[in-house]
Each structure stands twice: as C-alpha cells, then as structure tokens.
Design an enzyme around this catalytic site. Structure first.
Site, short mmCIF file in Angstrom:
data_model
loop_
_atom_site.label_atom_id
_atom_site.label_comp_id
_atom_site.label_asym_id
_atom_site.label_seq_id
_atom_site.Cartn_x
_atom_site.Cartn_y
_atom_site.Cartn_z
N GLU A 295 0.78 -1.33 -0.20
CA GLU A 295 0.03 -0.06 0.19
C GLU A 295 0.65 1.13 0.43
OE1 GLU A 295 -3.60 1.07 -0.02
OE2 GLU A 295 -2.36 3.53 0.66
N ARG B 252 -16.61 3.85 7.38
CA ARG B 252 -15.60 3.51 6.28
C ARG B 252 -14.58 2.96 7.53
NH1 ARG B 252 -15.26 3.96 -0.04
NH2 ARG B 252 -17.43 4.61 -0.06
N TYR C 168 -27.57 9.04 6.58
CA TYR C 168 -28.05 7.88 6.88
C TYR C 168 -27.51 7.40 8.35
CZ TYR C 168 -24.42 5.55 4.38
OH TYR C 168 -23.70 5.53 3.43
N ASP D 178 -12.06 -0.64 -8.35
CA ASP D 178 -12.14 0.97 -9.29
C ASP D 178 -11.13 0.64 -9.76
OD1 ASP D 178 -13.79 1.63 -7.71
OD2 ASP D 178 -13.24 3.22 -7.06
C1 LIG Z 1 -19.27 9.70 -3.22
C2 LIG Z 1 -18.92 8.20 -2.94
C3 LIG Z 1 -19.94 7.44 -1.99
C4 LIG Z 1 -19.55 5.82 -2.11
N1 LIG Z 1 -20.52 5.02 -1.75
C5 LIG Z 1 -20.19 3.54 -1.68
C6 LIG Z 1 -21.37 3.34 -1.56
O1 LIG Z 1 -22.56 3.62 -0.40
N2 LIG Z 1 -21.08 1.62 -1.30
C7 LIG Z 1 -20.06 1.06 -1.94
O2 LIG Z 1 -20.09 -0.41 -2.49
N3 LIG Z 1 -19.89 2.02 -2.77
C8 LIG Z 1 -19.18 2.85 -2.53
N4 LIG Z 1 -18.48 4.14 -2.86
C9 LIG Z 1 -17.32 3.18 -3.86
C10 LIG Z 1 -16.38 3.16 -3.34
O3 LIG Z 1 -16.04 3.65 -2.28
C11 LIG Z 1 -15.09 2.41 -4.24
O4 LIG Z 1 -15.53 1.91 -5.59
C12 LIG Z 1 -13.90 2.06 -3.63
O5 LIG Z 1 -13.94 2.41 -2.41
C13 LIG Z 1 -13.42 1.14 -4.29
O6 LIG Z 1 -12.17 0.11 -3.58
P1 LIG Z 1 -10.37 -0.28 -4.92
O7 LIG Z 1 -9.94 -0.70 -2.66
O8 LIG Z 1 -11.09 -0.96 -5.68
O9 LIG Z 1 -10.15 0.87 -4.23
P2 LIG Z 1 -10.01 2.05 -3.63
O10 LIG Z 1 -10.13 2.70 -2.14
O11 LIG Z 1 -9.51 3.42 -4.29
O12 LIG Z 1 -8.16 1.86 -2.90
C14 LIG Z 1 -6.64 1.67 -3.67
C15 LIG Z 1 -6.15 1.81 -2.97
O13 LIG Z 1 -4.60 1.76 -3.67
C16 LIG Z 1 -3.54 2.71 -2.92
N5 LIG Z 1 -2.24 2.82 -3.90
C17 LIG Z 1 -2.69 3.61 -5.23
N6 LIG Z 1 -2.23 3.51 -6.07
C18 LIG Z 1 -1.14 2.57 -5.87
C19 LIG Z 1 -0.02 2.73 -5.54
N7 LIG Z 1 0.86 2.99 -6.96
N8 LIG Z 1 0.85 1.65 -4.92
C20 LIG Z 1 0.61 1.13 -3.74
N9 LIG Z 1 -0.91 1.41 -3.56
C21 LIG Z 1 -1.46 2.01 -4.34
C22 LIG Z 1 -4.13 3.13 -1.98
O14 LIG Z 1 -3.77 4.44 -1.63
C23 LIG Z 1 -5.36 2.69 -2.03
O15 LIG Z 1 -5.39 2.02 -0.93
C24 LIG Z 1 -18.89 5.63 -3.51
C25 LIG Z 1 -17.72 5.88 -3.87
C26 LIG Z 1 -17.34 8.37 -4.13
C27 LIG Z 1 -17.17 8.93 -4.65
#
Ligand SMILES: Cc1cc2nc3c(=O)[nH]c(=O)nc-3n(C[C@H](O)[C@H](O)[C@H](O)COP(=O)(O)OP(=O)(O)OC[C@H]3O[C@@H](n4cnc5c(N)ncnc54)[C@H](O)[C@@H]3O)c2cc1C
Length: 384
Positions: A35, A108, A211, A291
């Site tokens: 991370e 979260r 909520y 994502d």
């Molecule tokens: C306003 C809003 C509300 C939301 N509400 C909801 C909800 O209620 N329910 C729901 O299911 N989803 C919700 N989402 C979507 C959700 O937040 C994301 O889809 C989810 O967090 C994606 O998780 P992830 O682990 O794929 O990516 P991320 O959470 O973006 O995690 C990526 C990680 O990778 C790390 N990283 C990045 N680049 C590097 C690198 N080069 N080397 C090492 N580490 C790196 C980052 O620091 C981070 O910790 C919401 C989004 C928004 C914007």
C-alpha cells in the site's frame, strides 16, 4: 488449486485489495498487500453494503464484526427536496429474507479496521508505492526497491498505476458529478435523524442522502450535485459550507439542519471521474480488481460492493484452477460482464435520479438496484 507457495502481491490496500487478500488467505494462500499510503487513514465517511457484498463478507468471517458495527436500514425514504414530503418509502425489513443477507451501512474506517485485523496487519506493507510493473510480475517501487511476484493483483484504485502501465493509459474523465460528504454528530440533529432509515431528498440536478453510522452517534451525509468542470478528485479536498448551502437553498428544513450541523472543518467534496470499460483485466501474471478495473459513479452504492465481489471470485478461481493462467481466465470471464453491467447502470443512475421532478413524482415499484437483480448475485456461489 494453484501452488500454495505462489508469491502473490496485491497492489493497494483499499477495500478491494484487503478483501481479496482475506479471501486468498481463506483459500490457504499467502498474499502480501503493498500500500502506497504510510498509514490507513480514518476516512470520515459512511458506506452502504448491499446484500451481494454482505454475503461475501459473512463468508469471510466478518459477520460478527458487521453485526457489532453496522446499521441495518429498516426503510429507504425518497423525499421531496424542497418540501420534505415523503414521496415513497421502500421497506428494507425483509431484505435478508429476499436476498439472503441484509443491506448494511457503516463507517468506512470500521470496515477497513475489521478487514486489516482479519487479514493480518503484518501482511500489509505500508509506504510501498508501485512505480513500475511488467506483465511477468517484476515490480519497481517509488523508493527504488524492487520485487518479483508470481501473481500481481492491481487493486490500486481509479488512477491505477497497474492499469496505466499494462492496460490503458487514458486519463479518467470528469463525469460532471460532484460529491460532498460530512459526518454530522447526531446530537446536533432532531432525534429522528438517528432512526435506522436512509433518507434521500430529491431535486432536479441534485440530491442529498443521510443515514446513521456507529450506532446512532453519527449521521453520514452525502450530497451529489452537478458541475461543468473540475480540477482534481480527492477524498480530502475541504469544501466551503456556504457553497454547499447555495446548492440546496430553499430546500426542506431537515436538509438545512443537516448542512447547518456539518462541522466546518469536516466537509469534503470531490469530483467524480469515470473511465471507459476495459475489454480485458488480465495481462500475463497481472489482474486488475475494484476501481482499478471498473470505477463507477456512486448512485447505486455498488463500487466497493463490486470490488468485494471481485476479491472473492478471484480467490475462488485460484482455488478451483490448476494454474495461475487458467485461474485468471476464469476470473475475467466470471467478473467482466457483471462489473461492466454494474458500471454502466451506476453511470446512468445519476442522470436518471437527477432527472426526477419531485413535483411530478410517480412511485416506482422497485428501486433500480432491486429491479435489476443486483442484490441477488452471490459471489460465494457464482459460477466460475
Ligand atoms: C461519494 C462516494 C460514495 C460512495 N459510496 C459507496 C457506497 O455506499 N457503497 C459502495 O459499495 N461503494 C461506494 N463508493 C465507491 C467505493 O468507494 C469505491 O468503489 C471503492 O472504495 C473502491 O475500492 P478499491 O479498493 O478498488 O479502490 P480504492 O479504495 O481507491 O483503494 C486503492 C488503494 O490503492 C492504493 N494505491 C494507489 N496507487 C498505488 C500505488 N501506485 N502503489 C500502492 N498502492 C497504491 C491507494 O492508496 C488505496 O489505498 C462510493 C464512492 C464515492 C465517490
């Protein structure tokens, strides 16, 4: 089952990366999470987890923790933004019977803390920012160090380095939607704000959702508005309360109370970015997840839930196949259509919601998420 000695590196310790790590451990594998951040920050925001994701988290052994930290909304209310009148109440009391798991809402930070504890903090290397990656698993980090893995999982979010170097390097596009968020102390709000109800005030071009989380101590507020342009996306860009208030001028007293109660230094906003769907998520020994693979707008609350589904299905594919290549092929085949569907529907969801005229509201028989069958999916049993 792939060789238990396979060296697995998960890039990114967000919800997707941590769930994937936990699911791999459940299968007897020994992944490391790398991370970039130096610490897990206490992101001050709530999250909704729909039954499809809750099924996965229960399978991973987090059921008790969720029971202790999450709220189950009994009802989702759609309200007229300006008058506050109840337009429609969607009963959520039977969700667990209908879909096999409840709909949950929590802080979260509570979810991330539970995932880190279950996965094992000793298996997370913080401060490891990936800078270079090759499809054979050769990794280079921002501090100049390098490593090699037999399998790399790119769970590094919207602006994924893994995606940029091995898949596509098109910049994410501003969607025209802006999110504002704050956690409001419940004591600053009327008593019924702490009821286990998800309230969505609707208006054309904007809406505001609230909520309770952490029992009844905090109320999570997310407002969504539209804007012609945006400079950057971030979870921590401070926002101006007067600007938010202007978007909701003349709205119902409850909306005004929510905005008035937001601590000035705890209101954040960020532009929401989208990317084109990818035709493949696998390149050599590298697979994308969460994502990094399929960012989506938050109108159906499916982004994190979809990342959770990915992690469980990927672990199951690695347990079911004889080799990494076969497992990744199964993972991609099982997940790409489902995530593409959620991504497309979520991106349409904003326009659909913001087109509703509350003065001409017609009750909808089912919310989109129910009507589209999204909650029925079970990543624990889905065909791979
Ligand atoms: C306003 C809003 C509300 C939301 N509400 C909801 C909800 O209620 N329910 C729901 O299911 N989803 C919700 N989402 C979507 C959700 O937040 C994301 O889809 C989810 O967090 C994606 O998780 P992830 O682990 O794929 O990516 P991320 O959470 O973006 O995690 C990526 C990680 O990778 C790390 N990283 C990045 N680049 C590097 C690198 N080069 N080397 C090492 N580490 C790196 C980052 O620091 C981070 O910790 C919401 C989004 C928004 C914007």
């Amino acid at each position: 089952m792939i060789d238990p000695g396979t060296r697995i590196a998960i890039i990114g310790g967000g919800i997707g990366g941590l769930v994937c790590g936990l699911a791999l451990r459940k299968m007897g594998l020994a992944p490391l999470v790398l991370e970039r951040a130096g610490a897990f920050e206490d992101v001050g925001a709530g999250i909704s987890l729909s039954p499809n994701a809750v099924k996965a988290l229960k399978w991973l052994g987090l059921g008790e923790c969720l029971a202790a930290t999450a709220n189950e909304p009994l009802e989702q209310q759609l309200r007229h933004g300006r008058t506050g009148a109840l337009l429609q109440a969607i009963d959520r009391r039977h969700t667990r019977d209908v879909y096999g798991a409840p709909y949950l809402q929590l802080h979260r930070a509570d979810l991330v803390a539970a995932l880190v504890a279950a996965f094992g903090a000793e298996r997370v290397q913080l401060g490891q920012g990936l800078a270079q990656i090759a499809a054979d698993g050769e990794l280079g980090f921002a501090d100049g160090s390098s490593a090699r893995a037999d399998l790399v999982i790119g769970a590094d979010g919207l602006r994924s380095t893994v995606r940029a170097q091995l898949f596509d390097n098109d910049a994410p596009q501003f969607s025209g939607h802006v999110a504002w968020r704050a956690l409001v102390p419940a004591e600053a709000l009327p008593a019924d704000a702490s009821a286990a109800i998800n309230i969505n005030h609707l208006g054309q071009g904007r809406n505001i959702v609230s909520y309770p989380v952490r029992g009844t101590s905090l109320v999570n507020v997310v407002a969504l508005t539209q804007s012609a342009n945006w400079a950057e996306e971030s979870w921590s860009a401070r926002a101006d309360k007067a600007e938010l208030a202007a978007h909701f001028a003349g709205w119902a007293p409850y909306v005004q109370q929510l905005i008035a109660a937001m601590p000035e230094d705890q209101l954040f906003r960020w532009g929401l970015f989208i990317r084109e769907p990818l035709a493949r998520w696998v390149a050599g020994r590298v697979a994308l997840l969460g994502d990094a693979a399929h960012p989506m707008l938050p109108y159906m609350g499916q982004g994190a839930s979809c990342s959770i589904e990915d992690g469980v299905v990927l672990a199951r594919a690695l347990a079911a196949a004889d080799d990494v290549d076969g497992a990744l092929a199964r993972y991609q085949a099982a997940r790409l259509p489902r995530a593409g569907f959620l991504q497309a529907q979520s991106n349409l969801g904003g326009a659909r919601l913001h087109a509703i005229d509350p003065d001409a509201f017609k009750a909808i028989p089912l919310k989109d998420e129910d009507a589209l069958g999204i909650f029925r999916y079970d990543p624990v049993t889905a065909e791979i």
